[in-house]
Write a protein that holds these residues in place. Structure first.
Motif, PDB file in Angstrom:
ATOM      1  N   ASN A 140       0.807  -1.236   0.000  1.00  0.00           N
ATOM      2  CA  ASN A 140       0.000   0.000   0.000  1.00  0.00           C
ATOM      3  C   ASN A 140       0.834   1.279   0.000  1.00  0.00           C
ATOM      4  O   ASN A 140       0.591   2.209   0.774  1.00  0.00           O
ATOM      5  N   GLY A 141       1.855   1.309  -0.861  1.00  0.00           N
ATOM      6  CA  GLY A 141       2.656   2.521  -0.985  1.00  0.00           C
ATOM      7  C   GLY A 141       3.731   2.683   0.073  1.00  0.00           C
ATOM      8  O   GLY A 141       4.359   3.747   0.169  1.00  0.00           O
ATOM      9  N   PHE A 142       3.961   1.646   0.872  1.00  0.00           N
ATOM     10  CA  PHE A 142       4.983   1.705   1.920  1.00  0.00           C
ATOM     11  C   PHE A 142       5.998   0.584   1.705  1.00  0.00           C
ATOM     12  O   PHE A 142       5.668  -0.499   1.214  1.00  0.00           O
ATOM     13  N   LEU A 143       7.223   0.877   2.107  1.00  0.00           N
ATOM     14  CA  LEU A 143       8.277  -0.135   2.155  1.00  0.00           C
ATOM     15  C   LEU A 143       8.414  -0.564   3.613  1.00  0.00           C
ATOM     16  O   LEU A 143       8.648   0.280   4.496  1.00  0.00           O
ATOM     17  N   LEU A 144       8.251  -1.873   3.884  1.00  0.00           N
ATOM     18  CA  LEU A 144       8.207  -2.362   5.257  1.00  0.00           C
ATOM     19  C   LEU A 144       9.434  -3.201   5.575  1.00  0.00           C
ATOM     20  O   LEU A 144       9.884  -3.994   4.742  1.00  0.00           O
ATOM     21  N   ILE A 145       9.949  -3.020   6.783  1.00  0.00           N
ATOM     22  CA  ILE A 145      11.053  -3.835   7.308  1.00  0.00           C
ATOM     23  C   ILE A 145      10.536  -4.445   8.601  1.00  0.00           C
ATOM     24  O   ILE A 145      10.217  -3.723   9.556  1.00  0.00           O
ATOM     25  N   GLU A 146      10.447  -5.769   8.628  1.00  0.00           N
ATOM     26  CA  GLU A 146       9.847  -6.459   9.762  1.00  0.00           C
ATOM     27  C   GLU A 146      10.788  -7.554  10.262  1.00  0.00           C
ATOM     28  O   GLU A 146      11.432  -8.245   9.463  1.00  0.00           O
ATOM     29  N   ASN A 147      10.862  -7.698  11.583  1.00  0.00           N
ATOM     30  CA  ASN A 147      11.663  -8.782  12.167  1.00  0.00           C
ATOM     31  C   ASN A 147      10.910  -9.407  13.338  1.00  0.00           C
ATOM     32  O   ASN A 147      10.087  -8.750  13.999  1.00  0.00           O
ATOM     33  N   ASN A 148      11.162 -10.695  13.550  1.00  0.00           N
ATOM     34  CA  ASN A 148      10.609 -11.334  14.751  1.00  0.00           C
ATOM     35  C   ASN A 148      11.307 -10.754  15.972  1.00  0.00           C
ATOM     36  O   ASN A 148      12.508 -10.490  15.968  1.00  0.00           O
TER      37      ASN A 148
ATOM     38  N   PHE B  99       6.552  -9.303  16.829  1.00  0.00           N
ATOM     39  CA  PHE B  99       7.322  -8.677  15.752  1.00  0.00           C
ATOM     40  C   PHE B  99       7.508  -7.183  15.993  1.00  0.00           C
ATOM     41  O   PHE B  99       6.792  -6.557  16.791  1.00  0.00           O
ATOM     42  N   PHE B 100       8.471  -6.632  15.267  1.00  0.00           N
ATOM     43  CA  PHE B 100       8.706  -5.182  15.224  1.00  0.00           C
ATOM     44  C   PHE B 100       8.740  -4.787  13.757  1.00  0.00           C
ATOM     45  O   PHE B 100       9.420  -5.424  12.946  1.00  0.00           O
ATOM     46  N   ARG B 101       7.999  -3.754  13.396  1.00  0.00           N
ATOM     47  CA  ARG B 101       7.848  -3.400  11.984  1.00  0.00           C
ATOM     48  C   ARG B 101       7.940  -1.878  11.823  1.00  0.00           C
ATOM     49  O   ARG B 101       7.378  -1.120  12.609  1.00  0.00           O
ATOM     50  N   VAL B 102       8.655  -1.463  10.783  1.00  0.00           N
ATOM     51  CA  VAL B 102       8.745  -0.040  10.423  1.00  0.00           C
ATOM     52  C   VAL B 102       8.260   0.115   8.984  1.00  0.00           C
ATOM     53  O   VAL B 102       8.691  -0.644   8.101  1.00  0.00           O
ATOM     54  N   LYS B 103       7.381   1.097   8.771  1.00  0.00           N
ATOM     55  CA  LYS B 103       6.827   1.360   7.438  1.00  0.00           C
ATOM     56  C   LYS B 103       7.286   2.745   6.989  1.00  0.00           C
ATOM     57  O   LYS B 103       6.950   3.746   7.631  1.00  0.00           O
ATOM     58  N   ILE B 104       8.056   2.783   5.902  1.00  0.00           N
ATOM     59  CA  ILE B 104       8.489   4.080   5.373  1.00  0.00           C
ATOM     60  C   ILE B 104       7.765   4.328   4.049  1.00  0.00           C
ATOM     61  O   ILE B 104       7.626   3.428   3.221  1.00  0.00           O
ATOM     62  N   PRO B 105       7.277   5.562   3.835  1.00  0.00           N
ATOM     63  CA  PRO B 105       6.512   5.850   2.613  1.00  0.00           C
ATOM     64  C   PRO B 105       7.403   5.862   1.375  1.00  0.00           C
ATOM     65  O   PRO B 105       8.535   6.358   1.412  1.00  0.00           O
ATOM     66  N   MET B 106       6.881   5.307   0.290  1.00  0.00           N
ATOM     67  CA  MET B 106       7.569   5.389  -1.006  1.00  0.00           C
ATOM     68  C   MET B 106       6.966   6.563  -1.765  1.00  0.00           C
ATOM     69  O   MET B 106       5.746   6.625  -1.975  1.00  0.00           O
ATOM     70  N   LEU B 107       7.807   7.495  -2.160  1.00  0.00           N
ATOM     71  CA  LEU B 107       7.352   8.722  -2.798  1.00  0.00           C
ATOM     72  C   LEU B 107       7.387   8.574  -4.316  1.00  0.00           C
ATOM     73  O   LEU B 107       8.239   7.900  -4.862  1.00  0.00           O
ATOM     74  N   THR B 108       6.435   9.237  -4.961  1.00  0.00           N
ATOM     75  CA  THR B 108       6.282   9.052  -6.408  1.00  0.00           C
ATOM     76  C   THR B 108       6.901  10.163  -7.226  1.00  0.00           C
ATOM     77  O   THR B 108       6.961  10.079  -8.445  1.00  0.00           O
ATOM     78  N   GLN B 109       7.338  11.258  -6.575  1.00  0.00           N
ATOM     79  CA  GLN B 109       7.942  12.384  -7.288  1.00  0.00           C
ATOM     80  C   GLN B 109       9.226  12.772  -6.590  1.00  0.00           C
ATOM     81  O   GLN B 109       9.271  12.829  -5.357  1.00  0.00           O
ATOM     82  N   LYS B 110      10.242  13.045  -7.380  1.00  0.00           N
ATOM     83  CA  LYS B 110      11.536  13.415  -6.796  1.00  0.00           C
ATOM     84  C   LYS B 110      11.623  14.923  -6.684  1.00  0.00           C
ATOM     85  O   LYS B 110      12.207  15.611  -7.517  1.00  0.00           O
ATOM     86  N   VAL B 111      11.000  15.476  -5.634  1.00  0.00           N
ATOM     87  CA  VAL B 111      11.031  16.912  -5.376  1.00  0.00           C
ATOM     88  C   VAL B 111      11.382  17.117  -3.916  1.00  0.00           C
ATOM     89  O   VAL B 111      11.370  16.183  -3.115  1.00  0.00           O
ATOM     90  N   SER B 112      11.663  18.380  -3.574  1.00  0.00           N
ATOM     91  CA  SER B 112      12.118  18.664  -2.219  1.00  0.00           C
ATOM     92  C   SER B 112      11.013  18.534  -1.181  1.00  0.00           C
ATOM     93  O   SER B 112      11.272  18.225  -0.042  1.00  0.00           O
ATOM     94  N   ALA B 113       9.783  18.851  -1.564  1.00  0.00           N
ATOM     95  CA  ALA B 113       8.673  18.764  -0.619  1.00  0.00           C
ATOM     96  C   ALA B 113       7.578  17.952  -1.254  1.00  0.00           C
ATOM     97  O   ALA B 113       6.905  18.415  -2.166  1.00  0.00           O
ATOM     98  N   MET B 114       7.384  16.732  -0.788  1.00  0.00           N
ATOM     99  CA  MET B 114       6.445  15.829  -1.429  1.00  0.00           C
ATOM    100  C   MET B 114       5.056  16.006  -0.853  1.00  0.00           C
ATOM    101  O   MET B 114       4.877  16.250   0.328  1.00  0.00           O
ATOM    102  N   SER B 115       4.083  15.810  -1.713  1.00  0.00           N
ATOM    103  CA  SER B 115       2.695  15.817  -1.273  1.00  0.00           C
ATOM    104  C   SER B 115       1.861  15.181  -2.340  1.00  0.00           C
ATOM    105  O   SER B 115       2.076  15.404  -3.527  1.00  0.00           O
ATOM    106  N   SER B 116       0.897  14.367  -1.919  1.00  0.00           N
ATOM    107  CA  SER B 116       0.055  13.677  -2.894  1.00  0.00           C
ATOM    108  C   SER B 116      -0.945  14.605  -3.539  1.00  0.00           C
ATOM    109  O   SER B 116      -1.496  14.330  -4.582  1.00  0.00           O
ATOM    110  N   GLN B 117      -1.224  15.745  -2.917  1.00  0.00           N
ATOM    111  CA  GLN B 117      -2.129  16.725  -3.496  1.00  0.00           C
ATOM    112  C   GLN B 117      -1.727  18.105  -3.011  1.00  0.00           C
ATOM    113  O   GLN B 117      -1.012  18.231  -2.034  1.00  0.00           O
ATOM    114  N   PRO B 118      -2.159  19.178  -3.703  1.00  0.00           N
ATOM    115  CA  PRO B 118      -1.775  20.514  -3.282  1.00  0.00           C
ATOM    116  C   PRO B 118      -2.209  20.779  -1.844  1.00  0.00           C
ATOM    117  O   PRO B 118      -3.314  20.439  -1.452  1.00  0.00           O
ATOM    118  N   SER B 119      -1.323  21.404  -1.065  1.00  0.00           N
ATOM    119  CA  SER B 119      -1.654  21.683   0.324  1.00  0.00           C
ATOM    120  C   SER B 119      -2.679  22.803   0.408  1.00  0.00           C
ATOM    121  O   SER B 119      -2.864  23.592  -0.512  1.00  0.00           O
TER     122      SER B 119
END
Length: 441
Positions: free
Chosen positions: A288-296, A334-354
């Motif tokens: 769902n748009g996230f990169l997950l790192i999970e460990n037991n 378990f311990f899990r960290v979810k980091i967002p995967m961004l779709t545009q390479k810009v300095s300030a990301m946003s899925s829609q205009p703020s």
């Protein structure tokens, strides 16, 4: 009142007195002598000083109560009302002093005949000058506000950039320190592995140096680096640690912050024990748009308090680049960290205009509308009195100036309704409703 402003108003009054005195002396005075010029200058000074300072103090009072930027609509409405009221009163006072007190005309004819027309003409001239000054004041306040906002945004950007650089600069010594610790342990345990580890570490550190100046890298680059880093960890821990990569190919072109996977993998090793009988299983996958790192969860006791560089560094770097959050989930298993995967390479990301961006765009559009209206109003106030003068000077028996005055006046009124009318409030209400609906999703 500000002394500098008062001096500026004095200079304006003197220049107006000088030029209007010359105008009336040249056009309306038959005997061209110094005495008559002095009278014209003094009469002009009476009008200019009274009108300039009268408008100045009334505008200063309104500016203290209502901001041009924060209370634009109310400030404009009150400005128009006060301008009409103040100028009508001041012109009548000046005209009475000029024509009745100084020139000894009959007071009974003050509001009729030629004196009545002069009252009306001077009131229109005063309103014209006052309208120009109002428009000038509005534009000055808006420019001042815009400059202030630009300076603030530059300071915020510089601060954010400095903070981001500081966070990135933590990575080099942090990675090197931890790698040297691993190498030091391997030298005693297995010198051959230590040699292979040194070769692998040189490749990994090259990647660290290549990515240190980047804000974002592709998921594909980060995964390839993580696999190399995992091989290095396998060199030390052998079958005590396993890694499972399940990354969707469609996500490989997305972006993440550099070295995020390396820091999270390092966290897994650092905070959990791993043995052949109880291996540590680490999974890297997308969802769902996230990169997950999970460990037991096999949490080890901390001999000393952690510096907290890894996870906090990632959270802070993402907060400077996007409004999307980093999620941390922990359970008994378990311990899990979810980091967002961004779709545009810009300095300030946003899925829609703020909302701030949309508000700025509406404000910019609003300024253009106000500038257009004021330009129309100033043109009307300049041209119509000129047409009246030409009409009365050339053919006073036929008042043809009424037709352009009425036609243009109707157009000006419709323009004012468009800028300040009921439709404006309805439009802003609908925009607010849509924004609130989007935020509640």
């Amino acid at each position: 009142m500000d002394t500098k402003d008062i001096k500026r108003q004095l200079n304006i009054s003197l220049w107006i007195s000088f030029f209007t005195g010359i105008f009336f002396f040249t056009i309306f005075t038959k005997d061209k002598n110094f005495h008559n010029f002095l009278i014209c200058f003094l009469v002009s000074s009476l009008y200019s000083f009274v009108l300039v300072f009268g408008n100045y103090y009334s505008n200063s009072y309104l500016n203290k109560k209502y901001s041009w930027i924060d209370n634009t609509k109310r400030r404009i409405i009150l400005g128009i009302l006060s301008t009409v009221l103040v100028n009508v009163i001041l012109v009548i006072v000046c005209n009475y002093l000029n024509f009745i007190v100084l020139q000894k005309n009959n007071p009974d004819h003050f509001f009729s005949g030629q004196l009545g027309f002069v009252n009306w003409l001077i009131i229109n001239i005063a309103l014209l000058i006052s309208a120009i000054m109002h428009a000038k004041g509005f534009m000055e306040e808006w420019k001042k506000s815009s400059r202030k906002e630009v300076v603030e945004q530059k300071l915020i950007a510089k601060s954010a950039n400095a903070q981001f650089e500081s966070l990135k600069n933590q990575l080099d010594p942090h990675f090197l320190f931890n790698s040297l610790n691993v190498l030091s342990a391997l030298i005693d345990e297995n010198p051959n592995q230590a040699q292979r580890f040194t070769a692998s570490m040189s490749k990994i550190y090259r990647y660290v140096l290549e990515q240190k100046d980047k804000e974002l890298v592709t998921v594909e680059e980060e995964i390839e680096f993580a696999k190399t880093y995992c091989e290095l960890l396998k060199t030390r821990f052998e079958d005590s640690v396993s890694f499972d990569f399940m990354v969707n190919e469609a996500a490989l072109k997305s972006y993440v912050v550099p070295l995020s996977l390396q820091l999270l993998l390092e966290n897994c090793i650092k905070h959990n024990f791993a043995t052949s009988s109880k291996p540590l299983h680490i999974k890297i996958f997308t969802e769902n748009g996230f990169l997950l790192i999970e460990n037991n969860l096999q949490q080890r006791e901390q001999v000393k308090e952690s510096a907290g560089i890894g996870l906090s560094n990632i959270v802070q770097r993402y907060s400077l680049l996007t409004k999307l959050n980093v999620f941390i989930e922990k359970s008994d298993d378990f311990f899990r960290v979810k980091i967002p995967m961004l779709t545009q390479k810009v300095s300030a990301m946003s899925s829609q205009p703020s909302q701030e961006s949309m508000a700025y765009q509406r404000a910019a559009k609003r300024v253009q509308e106000l500038k257009g209206f004021y330009g129309n109003l100033i043109s009307y106030c300049l041209v119509i009195p000129f047409l009246i003068f030409v009409n009365l000077y050339t053919s006073p028996q036929y008042l043809w100036f009424v037709w352009p005055m009425l036609g243009w006046g109707i157009g000006l009124a419709s323009h004012a309704l468009k800028v300040y009318g009921v439709g404006r409030a309805w439009e802003e209400k609908q925009i607010r409703k849509i924004l609130d609906k989007e935020q509640s999703k």
